[in-house]
Design a protein around this motif. Structure first.
Motif, PDB file in Angstrom:
ATOM      1  N   VAL A 325       2.253   0.203 -30.260  1.00 53.20           N
ATOM      2  CA  VAL A 325       2.921  -0.867 -29.513  1.00 53.20           C
ATOM      3  C   VAL A 325       1.883  -1.766 -28.848  1.00 53.20           C
ATOM      4  O   VAL A 325       1.992  -3.003 -28.869  1.00 53.20           O
ATOM      5  CB  VAL A 325       3.876  -0.269 -28.460  1.00 53.20           C
ATOM      6  N   LEU A 326       0.865  -1.151 -28.278  1.00 56.55           N
ATOM      7  CA  LEU A 326      -0.167  -1.930 -27.601  1.00 56.55           C
ATOM      8  C   LEU A 326      -0.952  -2.791 -28.586  1.00 56.55           C
ATOM      9  O   LEU A 326      -1.346  -3.910 -28.273  1.00 56.55           O
ATOM     10  CB  LEU A 326      -1.120  -1.002 -26.842  1.00 56.55           C
ATOM     11  N   MET A 342      -3.038  -3.421 -18.923  1.00 55.94           N
ATOM     12  CA  MET A 342      -1.711  -3.455 -19.529  1.00 55.94           C
ATOM     13  C   MET A 342      -1.364  -2.100 -20.142  1.00 55.94           C
ATOM     14  O   MET A 342      -0.220  -1.641 -20.058  1.00 55.94           O
ATOM     15  CB  MET A 342      -1.669  -4.550 -20.594  1.00 55.94           C
ATOM     16  N   TYR A 343      -2.358  -1.444 -20.736  1.00 57.53           N
ATOM     17  CA  TYR A 343      -2.124  -0.125 -21.327  1.00 57.53           C
ATOM     18  C   TYR A 343      -1.758   0.895 -20.254  1.00 57.53           C
ATOM     19  O   TYR A 343      -0.852   1.715 -20.440  1.00 57.53           O
ATOM     20  CB  TYR A 343      -3.362   0.352 -22.085  1.00 57.53           C
ATOM     21  N   THR A 344      -2.452   0.846 -19.110  1.00 59.79           N
ATOM     22  CA  THR A 344      -2.149   1.775 -18.013  1.00 59.79           C
ATOM     23  C   THR A 344      -0.722   1.587 -17.525  1.00 59.79           C
ATOM     24  O   THR A 344       0.033   2.555 -17.350  1.00 59.79           O
ATOM     25  CB  THR A 344      -3.137   1.554 -16.852  1.00 59.79           C
ATOM     26  N   PRO A 399       0.074 -17.544 -20.990  1.00 56.82           N
ATOM     27  CA  PRO A 399      -1.292 -17.855 -20.556  1.00 56.82           C
ATOM     28  C   PRO A 399      -1.381 -19.019 -19.581  1.00 56.82           C
ATOM     29  O   PRO A 399      -2.211 -18.997 -18.670  1.00 56.82           O
ATOM     30  CB  PRO A 399      -2.002 -18.183 -21.876  1.00 56.82           C
ATOM     31  N   ALA A 400      -0.547 -20.028 -19.748  1.00 57.68           N
ATOM     32  CA  ALA A 400      -0.603 -21.188 -18.861  1.00 57.68           C
ATOM     33  C   ALA A 400      -0.264 -20.808 -17.419  1.00 57.68           C
ATOM     34  O   ALA A 400      -0.790 -21.385 -16.468  1.00 57.68           O
ATOM     35  CB  ALA A 400       0.346 -22.274 -19.363  1.00 57.68           C
ATOM     36  N   LYS A 401       0.628 -19.821 -17.261  1.00 55.66           N
ATOM     37  CA  LYS A 401       1.006 -19.357 -15.927  1.00 55.66           C
ATOM     38  C   LYS A 401       0.143 -18.175 -15.464  1.00 55.66           C
ATOM     39  O   LYS A 401       0.339 -17.662 -14.354  1.00 55.66           O
ATOM     40  CB  LYS A 401       2.477 -18.941 -15.907  1.00 55.66           C
ATOM     41  N   GLU A 402      -0.763 -17.733 -16.347  1.00 52.77           N
ATOM     42  CA  GLU A 402      -1.666 -16.621 -16.044  1.00 52.77           C
ATOM     43  C   GLU A 402      -0.883 -15.357 -15.695  1.00 52.77           C
ATOM     44  O   GLU A 402      -1.203 -14.650 -14.744  1.00 52.77           O
ATOM     45  CB  GLU A 402      -2.604 -16.977 -14.893  1.00 52.77           C
ATOM     46  N   GLU A 403       0.132 -15.055 -16.510  1.00 47.58           N
ATOM     47  CA  GLU A 403       0.912 -13.860 -16.235  1.00 47.58           C
ATOM     48  C   GLU A 403       1.454 -13.238 -17.516  1.00 47.58           C
ATOM     49  O   GLU A 403       1.617 -13.907 -18.538  1.00 47.58           O
ATOM     50  CB  GLU A 403       2.066 -14.178 -15.276  1.00 47.58           C
ATOM     51  N   ILE A 404       1.702 -11.934 -17.433  1.00 48.54           N
ATOM     52  CA  ILE A 404       2.314 -11.167 -18.518  1.00 48.54           C
ATOM     53  C   ILE A 404       3.468 -10.383 -17.918  1.00 48.54           C
ATOM     54  O   ILE A 404       3.310  -9.704 -16.899  1.00 48.54           O
ATOM     55  CB  ILE A 404       1.306 -10.184 -19.155  1.00 48.54           C
ATOM     56  N   VAL A 455       5.333  -7.797 -13.515  1.00 47.54           N
ATOM     57  CA  VAL A 455       4.526  -8.979 -13.833  1.00 47.54           C
ATOM     58  C   VAL A 455       3.068  -8.679 -13.515  1.00 47.54           C
ATOM     59  O   VAL A 455       2.732  -8.267 -12.398  1.00 47.54           O
ATOM     60  CB  VAL A 455       4.998 -10.214 -13.040  1.00 47.54           C
ATOM     61  N   LEU A 456       2.192  -8.882 -14.520  1.00 46.82           N
ATOM     62  CA  LEU A 456       0.751  -8.778 -14.339  1.00 46.82           C
ATOM     63  C   LEU A 456       0.177 -10.176 -14.182  1.00 46.82           C
ATOM     64  O   LEU A 456       0.472 -11.065 -14.986  1.00 46.82           O
ATOM     65  CB  LEU A 456       0.093  -8.116 -15.547  1.00 46.82           C
TER      66      LEU A 456
END
Length: 464
Positions: A325-326, A342-344, A399-404, A455-456
């Motif tokens: 998945v990662l 993100m993996y953690t 990416p534009a908002k700098e978030e995942i 949210v990261l």
């Protein structure tokens, strides 16, 4: 009469048979001398060729296995090969998230035959570091490289880890190496972290366990990693130093200097040993907890994208499903610099969904060591019997908002997250969601707790 330089003589009157015998003997000696001279000449040519080949190999190693000085400066270390070529390996490289990846490896044996495995490992290490992969992915790929390149009787014991940008948290995998030492920054107490896995290059990918340990360090607390050549040094009574003896020497070092110096500690070990020269390659690496101040590699011009994966019962039974998945999520632009973080987060949310949402396990079983073992026995049994249930994972990168944004939705009954919010920090359970809340900018629950989203922030996220 014998002449100048002669080594025999004949007296008059000559005896024909004796004279012939002497001549034949001297002809044999001359032929033998010529043969020895030819052998010596061939040996000199061979030695010159070997020296030349060693010089070429040494040149290649000196240029291929190089750590950047600005990254290496974060470590105090000693590398002492038993021969010209080192069968031990120490690598370090900046991660895209502003942290540092490191590897301390010990190949089977020592010398050129052992050192040769360092070349493919170094190349893989640098490529993986640039990709910002998680430590479990690191271990899987390095193991694959070693199985592919090394003969069956060679392997590499290793400690592979990632230090966060703040320098106070280390994610580490250990296989076949001596225990890592973690002396307290405030007193003389010790934590030891033993290797829980086999060395790399032995097990096939489906047999390999990539579970990691997370070490939280206090300010100026040190991490001591070393190869077995250090503790296998023996004194005049042929008693090896071993781990207990090294801990005693570390305590002496702390008592005198309040910190551990790699060079000083190595000298203490050398003074203990009866031999000034180590019989095996020796590597000693010391890291002191402090902010790293390494620039992050961020790309804010990438395209927004979303990956959604439905994992059903047959998928949940696969041991490598989370890594798969990662790998899919890693294709999203904007995840490059925070892939290991993100993996953690994903690991914790996935484990929570599987163990509590699908399998309905009770975390309170992990309150003691016996319950901990029982918990994972039940987990394995229930997982093998699983026929229904699903987990949906959705990863959206902006990416534009700098978030995942990550969401994990299981088909279970949910749970009371308000109870988890007040979990005791001393409990052996309930820490997963606390860790997620620490790493993420925002965490929320839906559908009675069966769906968790977070949210990261790709610019400010740190591995605390």
């Amino acid at each position: 009469m014998p002449g100048n330089g002669g080594n025999d003589f004949a007296t008059k009157p000559f005896d024909k048979h004796i004279l012939v015998a002497k001549i034949r003997a001297h002809l044999k000696i001359r032929a033998l001398s010529q043969f020895i001279e030819q052998q010596n000449k061939a040996l000199r040519i061979y030695q010159q060729r070997v020296a030349r080949e060693h010089a070429i190999v040494e040149h290649i190693f000196s240029h291929a296995i190089v750590n950047k000085p600005e990254i290496l400066a974060h470590f105090d270390y000693c590398l002492t090969p038993a021969e010209t070529f080192n069968g031990d390996l120490f690598l370090c490289e900046a991660s895209p998230s502003g942290g540092i990846y490191f590897l301390v490896g010990d190949f089977t044996g020592h010398g050129l035959a052992s050192a040769i495995g360092a070349l493919p490992v170094t190349r893989a290490f640098k490529e993986l570091s640039q990709q910002g992969v998680s430590i479990p992915e690191f271990i899987t790929d390095l193991n694959h490289v070693l199985l592919q390149f090394l003969p069956g009787d060679m392997f590499m014991a290793a400690v592979v880890g990632e230090i966060n940008a703040e320098g106070n948290r280390v994610t580490v995998w250990q296989g076949g190496m001596p225990a890592t030492l973690i002396p307290s920054a405030s007193d003389f107490s010790f934590r030891t972290l033993p290797s829980r896995h086999m060395a790399l290059g032995i097990l096939e990918d489906h047999e390999l366990n990539t579970d990691c340990e997370i070490i939280q360090l206090e300010k100026n607390q040190q991490l001591v990693i070393y190869s077995d050549g250090l503790i296998e040094s023996a004194n005049d009574n042929n008693d090896m130093l071993l781990e207990e003896g090294l801990i005693d020497l570390v305590k002496m070092e702390l008592k005198e200097h309040n910190y551990i110096s790699a060079a000083s500690l190595r000298e203490r070990v050398a003074n203990y040993a009866s031999n000034e020269v180590f019989d095996d390659d020796v590597t000693l690496v010391v890291f002191t907890s402090k902010p790293l101040n390494i620039p992050k590699n961020s790309d804010f011009t990438g395209l927004s994208s979303t990956h959604e994966v439905l994992l059903e019962a047959q998928h949940l039974k696969q041991p490598d499903i989370l890594q798969r998945v990662l790998q899919l999520a890693g294709n999203c632009e904007g995840t490059h610099g925070v892939r290991s973080i993100m993996y953690t987060v994903l690991s914790e949310l996935f484990s929570n969904a599987l163990e509590h949402g699908i399998l309905a396990l009770d975390s309170k079983l992990k309150n003691d060591s016996d319950g901990f073992e029982l918990y994972y026995e039940q987990r394995e049994t229930l997982l093998q019997q699983l026929e229904t249930g699903s987990i949906t994972i959705r990863i959206a990168s902006k990416p534009a908002k700098e978030e995942i944004t990550i969401s994990v939705h299981d088909s279970g009954q949910g749970f009371d997250w308000l109870v988890d919010k007040s979990a005791n920090h001393d409990d052996a359970f309930g820490r997963g969601l606390m860790l997620v809340k620490t790493l993420c900018e925002k965490v929320w629950f839906e559908h009675n707790g069966s769906k968790v989203s977070c949210v990261l922030n790709t610019r400010n996220t740190q591995l605390f």
